[in-house]
Design a protein around this motif. Sequence first.
Motif, mmCIF file in Angstrom:
data_model
loop_
_atom_site.group_PDB
_atom_site.id
_atom_site.type_symbol
_atom_site.label_atom_id
_atom_site.label_comp_id
_atom_site.label_asym_id
_atom_site.label_seq_id
_atom_site.Cartn_x
_atom_site.Cartn_y
_atom_site.Cartn_z
ATOM 1 N N ILE A 93 0.835 -1.207 0.000
ATOM 2 C CA ILE A 93 0.000 0.000 0.000
ATOM 3 C C ILE A 93 0.870 1.257 0.000
ATOM 4 N N VAL A 94 1.791 1.334 0.962
ATOM 5 C CA VAL A 94 2.613 2.533 1.130
ATOM 6 C C VAL A 94 3.564 2.713 -0.052
ATOM 7 N N THR A 95 4.209 1.651 -0.491
ATOM 8 C CA THR A 95 5.144 1.745 -1.616
ATOM 9 C C THR A 95 4.435 2.232 -2.867
ATOM 10 N N LYS A 96 3.281 1.677 -3.147
ATOM 11 C CA LYS A 96 2.516 2.069 -4.335
ATOM 12 C C LYS A 96 2.181 3.567 -4.273
ATOM 13 N N LEU A 97 1.685 4.028 -3.133
ATOM 14 C CA LEU A 97 1.313 5.440 -3.002
ATOM 15 C C LEU A 97 2.521 6.362 -3.139
ATOM 16 N N ILE A 98 3.651 5.969 -2.554
ATOM 17 C CA ILE A 98 4.858 6.797 -2.643
ATOM 18 C C ILE A 98 5.371 6.831 -4.077
ATOM 19 N N GLU A 99 5.444 5.659 -4.713
ATOM 20 C CA GLU A 99 5.939 5.599 -6.091
ATOM 21 C C GLU A 99 5.074 6.406 -7.058
ATOM 22 N N GLU A 100 3.775 6.458 -6.805
ATOM 23 C CA GLU A 100 2.859 7.209 -7.663
ATOM 24 C C GLU A 100 2.815 8.692 -7.289
ATOM 25 N N GLY A 101 3.595 9.096 -6.295
ATOM 26 C CA GLY A 101 3.628 10.493 -5.878
ATOM 27 C C GLY A 101 2.370 10.936 -5.155
ATOM 28 N N LYS A 102 1.660 9.999 -4.574
ATOM 29 C CA LYS A 102 0.391 10.311 -3.907
ATOM 30 C C LYS A 102 0.517 10.404 -2.390
ATOM 31 N N LEU A 103 1.672 10.016 -1.867
ATOM 32 C CA LEU A 103 1.871 9.992 -0.424
ATOM 33 C C LEU A 103 3.288 10.423 -0.108
ATOM 34 N N GLN A 104 3.415 11.223 0.924
ATOM 35 C CA GLN A 104 4.747 11.583 1.419
ATOM 36 C C GLN A 104 4.827 11.238 2.900
ATOM 37 N N ILE A 105 6.004 10.816 3.327
ATOM 38 C CA ILE A 105 6.234 10.547 4.746
ATOM 39 C C ILE A 105 7.077 11.691 5.285
ATOM 40 N N ILE A 106 6.546 12.359 6.287
ATOM 41 C CA ILE A 106 7.198 13.516 6.890
ATOM 42 C C ILE A 106 7.949 13.057 8.143
ATOM 43 N N LYS A 107 9.226 13.360 8.189
ATOM 44 C CA LYS A 107 10.022 13.014 9.363
ATOM 45 C C LYS A 107 9.902 14.135 10.386
ATOM 46 N N LEU A 108 9.341 13.798 11.520
ATOM 47 C CA LEU A 108 9.212 14.781 12.601
ATOM 48 C C LEU A 108 10.458 14.770 13.470
ATOM 49 N N ASN A 109 10.842 15.962 13.891
ATOM 50 C CA ASN A 109 11.916 16.082 14.868
ATOM 51 C C ASN A 109 11.712 17.388 15.626
ATOM 52 N N LYS A 110 12.570 17.677 16.551
ATOM 53 C CA LYS A 110 12.384 18.874 17.389
ATOM 54 C C LYS A 110 12.453 20.176 16.589
ATOM 55 N N ASP A 111 13.084 20.149 15.431
ATOM 56 C CA ASP A 111 13.218 21.361 14.628
ATOM 57 C C ASP A 111 11.986 21.672 13.784
ATOM 58 N N ASN A 112 11.156 20.668 13.528
ATOM 59 C CA ASN A 112 9.964 20.941 12.719
ATOM 60 C C ASN A 112 8.683 20.578 13.469
ATOM 61 N N PHE A 113 8.711 20.742 14.784
ATOM 62 C CA PHE A 113 7.539 20.472 15.606
ATOM 63 C C PHE A 113 7.268 21.700 16.466
ATOM 64 N N ASP A 114 6.006 22.033 16.658
ATOM 65 C CA ASP A 114 5.633 23.224 17.409
ATOM 66 C C ASP A 114 4.891 22.819 18.687
ATOM 67 N N PHE A 115 5.575 22.941 19.808
ATOM 68 C CA PHE A 115 4.993 22.533 21.081
ATOM 69 C C PHE A 115 3.861 23.465 21.516
ATOM 70 N N ASP A 116 3.836 24.699 21.020
ATOM 71 C CA ASP A 116 2.734 25.610 21.344
ATOM 72 C C ASP A 116 1.434 25.124 20.716
ATOM 73 N N ILE A 117 1.493 24.671 19.470
ATOM 74 C CA ILE A 117 0.296 24.144 18.810
ATOM 75 C C ILE A 117 -0.141 22.853 19.515
ATOM 76 N N PHE A 118 0.831 21.999 19.839
ATOM 77 C CA PHE A 118 0.527 20.768 20.573
ATOM 78 C C PHE A 118 -0.194 21.090 21.880
ATOM 79 N N SER A 119 0.318 22.053 22.633
ATOM 80 C CA SER A 119 -0.291 22.444 23.908
ATOM 81 C C SER A 119 -1.684 23.033 23.698
ATOM 82 N N TYR A 120 -1.851 23.816 22.633
ATOM 83 C CA TYR A 120 -3.157 24.391 22.311
ATOM 84 C C TYR A 120 -4.172 23.269 22.060
ATOM 85 N N ILE A 121 -3.779 22.267 21.286
ATOM 86 C CA ILE A 121 -4.681 21.152 20.975
ATOM 87 C C ILE A 121 -5.011 20.363 22.231
#
Length: 174
Positions: A93-121
């Motif tokens: 499922i995942v390979t097919k979607l990635i190969e067709e450009g229909k899915l991206q996997i985003i790598k989360l880390n401390k530099d691209n995460f917002d703890f203020d939004i997390f706290s708000y939610i």
Amino acid sequence: MKAFRFFKKKQKKRKVFPIDMIDSSIFLGSIFDEDNKFKEYLNIVGYKTQNKGAITNSLMGEILTNIFIKAKDEDKEKQSFLRMKVFELLNQIVTKLIEEGKLQIIKLNKDNFDFDIFSYIKGIDYAISDDDAIHLTSAVLINCQNFVTSDKLAENKILCEKLKSEYNLTIKKI
């Protein structure tokens, strides 16, 4: 002296598709659930005018964790075979979607995460799990249009209204 003119090549405007953050429940539903609505959604994600999909490494971890929990059998050999079968389905499922450009996997880390939004939610409703708050925060950060799930999260009217008004994020239940 000759005068030279420099022309900028016309750049093709790339069509930017809206993005759906796809919850683990959709992938797990497509593997374990007899209902075809999950498979149908994954078959159309990113197709023509449909939103492209995104998942994070956190969501992928949740999917894999649930595979270990749900793919159980008393017989260890059968259990191992069942897990391999489930991993292979997920891989397809995942390979097919990635190969067709229909899915991206985003790598989360401390530099691209917002703890203020997390706290708000989390502040909207403390009953929201940390996992769901992380996933919703990620959806906000990558400007997703929808958070697609099959969970009760979509029934939380206050959460849905606040995310829509604050971040233009809709929780869409399948």
